[in-house]
Design an enzyme around this catalytic site. Sequence first.
Site, PDB file in Angstrom:
ATOM      1  CB  CYS A   1      -5.693  -1.452   3.511  1.00 33.91           C
ATOM      2  SG  CYS A   1      -5.274   0.313   3.376  1.00 33.91           S
TER       3      CYS A   1
ATOM      4  CB  SER B   1      -0.298   3.936   4.069  1.00 34.04           C
ATOM      5  OG  SER B   1      -1.501   4.540   3.642  1.00 34.04           O
TER       6      SER B   1
ATOM      7  CB  CYS C   1      -0.907  -0.019   1.231  1.00 34.37           C
ATOM      8  SG  CYS C   1      -2.008   1.414   1.367  1.00 34.37           S
TER       9      CYS C   1
ATOM     10  CG  HIS D   1       2.665   8.018   2.233  1.00 36.59           C
ATOM     11  ND1 HIS D   1       3.106   8.499   1.021  1.00 36.59           N
ATOM     12  CD2 HIS D   1       1.301   8.064   2.165  1.00 36.59           C
ATOM     13  CE1 HIS D   1       2.073   8.810   0.262  1.00 36.59           C
ATOM     14  NE2 HIS D   1       0.962   8.555   0.936  1.00 36.59           N
TER      15      HIS D   1
ATOM     16  CG  HIS E   1      -1.502  -1.385   6.230  1.00 39.78           C
ATOM     17  ND1 HIS E   1      -0.429  -0.720   5.696  1.00 39.78           N
ATOM     18  CD2 HIS E   1      -2.587  -0.959   5.540  1.00 39.78           C
ATOM     19  CE1 HIS E   1      -0.833   0.071   4.723  1.00 39.78           C
ATOM     20  NE2 HIS E   1      -2.142  -0.054   4.604  1.00 39.78           N
TER      21      HIS E   1
END
Length: 382
Positions: free
Chosen positions: A182, A56, A54, A59, A75
């Site tokens: 997610c 995220s 993902c 990031h 996640h």
Amino acid sequence: MEQEKCSMETTGKVITCKAAVTWTIDAPMSIEDVEVDPPKAGEVRIKIISSGICGSDNHVLEGDFKVPLPVILGHEGAGIVESIGEGVSSVKPGDKVLTVFLPQCRKCDSCLHAKGNCCLKEDVRHPVGLMLDGTSRFTCRGRKLHNAFGTSTFTEYTVMHEISVVKLDEAAPLEKVCLLACGFTTGYGSAINKARVTPGSTCVVFGLGGVGSSVVLGCKAAGAARIIGIDINEEKLARAKALGVTDCLNPRNFKKPIQQVVVEMTGFGADFSFEAIGTIDTMVAALESCNSSYGVCVIIGVAPEKSQLAFNPMQLLSGRTLKGCFLGDFKTRDHVPLLVDDYMKNKINLDPLITHRLPFLKVNEGFDLLRSGKSVRCVLSF
């Protein structure tokens, strides 16, 4: 039977396995041997079978989203329960499960409220990277590792709180439904639950990665007549058309601000706009792209730490609505199993979102695909 045998052999013992450890930002993850402790009361140890990559997580790796280091990221996972701690009742060894970063304790103010889904036991907004008792279940080279968002799926085994574990249909394919932990759920739910997209409406989606593409699927399912997709990656624009985008815009092809282009092409702005990138500029652009009187803008992307969103208050005084959305506004343990049911009944299709598959040990290659814009979702297999 084999899984039950494995559980009996490892229950109550430390498991040594492979994991991708993030020691520092702006560097590849390191594949290490880690020790994973048995679950304590209220916890579940899970053998990870698949995990999506993902944005995220990226990031964090690029330093835009700070979490305590060293850490095991990931996640968007699916796996099989290996063992459970004292008091766990919703899952048992051998169960298929999803690992969700947003728990549902069913006791806090948010969980008890009809419209709340941001459980107060989450570890996302101000991450500490530890279990609820303030300790870690991961050790590497004699050093304790942090947990990411209460999940940590870039490891062959992880330990999570029961309140973050979603039991799955036994027939669910783990290599696909991991996206429901997610990406898909976040995007699809932002259109269906948070924005409440209406039939015949016009929607604009900023960012056409895994989450943005899922927003498109949600808008289409809700009956939107026109879906405008915005991305600087031409490959993503082409893929998005197959998902239901009716108009593709690359901001680099215009001399004027893209929000001005959207307003002009729609007449008065879109009915609904979605930001699935995570930059302040695109958040403001999304807000200004929707109708000034009744437009609804939903922010989904995670902006860099300490960012401040600034815009003229008149943008809201005229009637616009600005909303944020965590995991599609779903109460995770209650509602995500219903999405799995919809997938099993072919009501939702995750296949177009999975553009690449890699073995877990090539996780860094998966992030290279993400950064280059070549993948929508890369799924790792363990």
